[in-house]
Design a protein around this motif. Structure first.
Motif, PDB file in Angstrom:
ATOM      1  N   ASN A  55       0.823  -1.264   0.103  1.00 31.27           N
ATOM      2  CA  ASN A  55      -0.231   0.338  -0.214  1.00 31.27           C
ATOM      3  C   ASN A  55       0.764   1.021  -0.160  1.00 31.27           C
ATOM      4  O   ASN A  55       0.475   2.420  -0.841  1.00 31.27           O
ATOM      5  CB  ASN A  55      -0.590  -0.185   1.301  1.00 31.27           C
ATOM      6  N   TYR A  59       0.352   3.490  -3.015  1.00 31.43           N
ATOM      7  CA  TYR A  59      -0.517   4.815  -3.091  1.00 31.43           C
ATOM      8  C   TYR A  59      -0.089   6.475  -2.386  1.00 31.43           C
ATOM      9  O   TYR A  59      -0.230   7.352  -2.241  1.00 31.43           O
ATOM     10  CB  TYR A  59      -1.784   4.560  -2.241  1.00 31.43           C
ATOM     11  N   PRO A  95      -5.551   5.861   5.341  1.00 30.87           N
ATOM     12  CA  PRO A  95      -5.720   4.789   5.321  1.00 30.87           C
ATOM     13  C   PRO A  95      -7.671   4.101   5.263  1.00 30.87           C
ATOM     14  O   PRO A  95      -7.710   5.007   6.140  1.00 30.87           O
ATOM     15  CB  PRO A  95      -4.682   3.652   5.777  1.00 30.87           C
ATOM     16  N   HIS A 111      -8.018  -3.852  -3.220  1.00 32.02           N
ATOM     17  CA  HIS A 111      -8.520  -2.933  -1.791  1.00 32.02           C
ATOM     18  C   HIS A 111      -8.835  -3.360  -1.015  1.00 32.02           C
ATOM     19  O   HIS A 111      -9.744  -3.051  -0.360  1.00 32.02           O
ATOM     20  CB  HIS A 111      -9.490  -2.024  -2.796  1.00 32.02           C
TER      21      HIS A 111
END
Length: 163
Positions: A55, A59, A95, A111
């Protein structure tokens, strides 16, 4: 009967280049660092850390040129193991577990990582690296894992150097 005092334990943080190619190395380091812990605890932590690492790379600025991700781990008390993954910041999102319904969870190819972290960890959350009104200088995403009495190996030093 004398009680045995617990001394908190902290592993030396590990710094990784922000590349998904390193996910296997991250998992291997967690596995090695948790040698002596119950296999189920170690595998849950390994899986969650790899998701948090992915993640951070996917991201945040950690996945950009020169980006890095930091993994920290500690035993703050005898019943809890905490892992933390710190990213490089510069993202507008925080998050969160997506709000998918019905069969969306079964059909979604992405996801679901934080849902898994939430299911395996005792608790999880995040905080800013440094509170600043206009800059996002990174997030620390942490997860705690429960340890039953005696699950942490005895004789751990207070600080464990990365090998």
């Amino acid at each position: 009967m004398p009680s045995t005092a617990f001394s908190p334990v902290r592993w030396e943080p590990r710094i990784y280049r922000g590349s998904l190619e390193l996910t296997g190395r991250v998992r291997g380091h967690v596995r090695r660092d948790l040698d002596g812990f119950p296999a189920e605890v170690a595998s849950d932590v390994e899986l969650c850390v790899s998701e948090l690492f992915a993640n951070a790379v996917e991201y945040t600025a950690s996945g950009g040129e020169g980006g890095e991700v930091v993994r920290a781990m500690a035993l703050p008390d005898a019943g809890r193991l905490r892992v933390a993954v710190t990213d490089g910041g510069f993202t507008e999102t925080r998050p969160a577990i997506p709000e998918l319904t019905g069969t969306d969870w079964f059909e979604s190819e992405r996801h679901r990582g934080l849902l898994m972290v939430s299911a395996l960890a005792l608790d999880w959350g995040f905080r800013s690296v440094i509170e600043h009104p206009t800059l996002n200088l990174g997030l620390v995403v942490w997860a705690d894992f429960a340890l039953a009495a005696g699950q942490a190996p005895s004789g751990l030093p207070r600080f464990i150097h990365a090998a």
